[in-house]
Design an enzyme around this catalytic site. Structure first.
Site, PDB file in Angstrom:
ATOM      1  N   CYS A 108     -37.966  -7.599 -11.478  1.00 46.69           N
ATOM      2  CA  CYS A 108     -37.946  -6.331 -10.749  1.00 46.69           C
ATOM      3  C   CYS A 108     -38.347  -6.524  -9.280  1.00 46.69           C
ATOM      4  CB  CYS A 108     -38.808  -5.284 -11.466  1.00 46.69           C
ATOM      5  SG  CYS A 108     -38.413  -3.602 -10.939  1.00 46.69           S
ATOM      6  N   GLU A 165     -40.169  -8.071 -20.185  1.00 43.62           N
ATOM      7  CA  GLU A 165     -41.489  -8.042 -20.845  1.00 43.62           C
ATOM      8  C   GLU A 165     -41.675  -6.757 -21.650  1.00 43.62           C
ATOM      9  OE1 GLU A 165     -40.979  -7.261 -17.792  1.00 43.62           O
ATOM     10  OE2 GLU A 165     -42.383  -5.698 -17.144  1.00 43.62           O
ATOM     11  N   HIS A 214     -36.730  -5.241 -16.987  1.00 45.66           N
ATOM     12  CA  HIS A 214     -38.076  -5.669 -17.408  1.00 45.66           C
ATOM     13  C   HIS A 214     -38.038  -6.277 -18.809  1.00 45.66           C
ATOM     14  CE1 HIS A 214     -40.757  -4.064 -14.209  1.00 45.66           C
ATOM     15  NE2 HIS A 214     -39.745  -3.227 -14.007  1.00 45.66           N
TER      16      HIS A 214
END
Ligand code: MN
Length: 244
Positions: free
Chosen positions: A112, A222, A220
């Site tokens: 990001c 994660e 993202h």
């Protein structure tokens, strides 16, 4: 007898809020690194010069997390009214780290803001605000906050055939989450586009030439790590590269 696989040290920059005088890290980043076989190490904001060089020598790869907007002065633009909050001290640390880590052929995973910063550090530029600058071209919402939970995808991306990203995920289309209002405008000379959203917004960049792992993703992974195999493949490929 085969020796056990090396457990690489992954240097990370912290999240930072100068008004709160606070540096911190979100569990999902460190959990994803640990689950993929690495050890996260958070770099302090004051690192610079020889200390930063020494710290970079001791880690096996670098992860740049999400965060605030990169200062437009780093890519030669005046700040637009729609640009978001910036953290110049974080810009300075990360840009120095990104340039040096890239030169050292350290594996880099940039997420990001991290992807945007990596692009700027290597000489590229950004759209400061997708809704105001790309309104005609971009009917897609790239900010899913308050619409869709962050661990669910909201739009697709087309993966460029033959790219490192394509080799990692093994498919031409991915479903990704989206929590950004800026995006890459001109890729840095050393980087190339490896995925785009249906509206043309650049969603992934990577090193142009063969060499160390260097991937920037606008989404993202994660947040998606637990429920999405493609997100796990990205972290696994990064950690494998860091084992060197
Ligand atoms: Mn997006």
């Amino acid at each position: 007898m085969a020796s056990p696989p090396k457990i690489p040290l992954i240097g990370m920059t912290p999240l930072f809020d100068s008004a709160l005088k606070n540096c911190w890290m979100l569990n999902e980043y460190t959990n994803a690194i640990e689950a993929s076989g690495g050890i996260p190490v958070i770099f302090s904001l004051g690192l610079g010069g020889e200390a930063l060089a020494a710290a970079l020598e001791r880690v096996d790869g670098i992860l740049f997390p999400g965060g605030q907007d990169v200062g437009p002065w780093h890519y030669g633009e005046e700040m637009l009214p729609t640009c978001g909050p910036t953290e110049p001290a974080l810009d300075d640390l990360e840009i120095a780290m990104a340039r040096r880590a890239f030169e050292m052929d350290h594996p880099i995973l940039a997420i990001c803001r991290g992807m945007q910063m990596l692009n700027v550090a290597l000489g590229g530029s950004l759209y400061q605000d997708i809704p105001s600058q790309l309104a005609a071209a971009s009917p897609l919402p790239h900010e899913q906050k308050n619409r869709v939970p962050v661990d669910y995808p909201i739009h697709s991306v087309a993966v460029v055939g033959g790219s490192a990203l394509h080799r990692i995920v093994g498919k031409g289309r991915l479903q990704v989450n989206s929590l950004h209002h800026q995006s890459v405008k001109n890729p840095a000379p050393a980087l190339q586009v490896s995925a785009t959203a249906p509206d043309g917004v650049i969603e992934c960049i990577e090193r142009k030439t063969d060499g160390a792992f260097c991937l920037g993703v606008q989404w993202h992974p994660e947040h998606l790590f637990k429920r999405d195999e493609d997100a796990r493949k990205i972290f696994a490929a990064f950690i494998e590269a860091c084992r060197g």
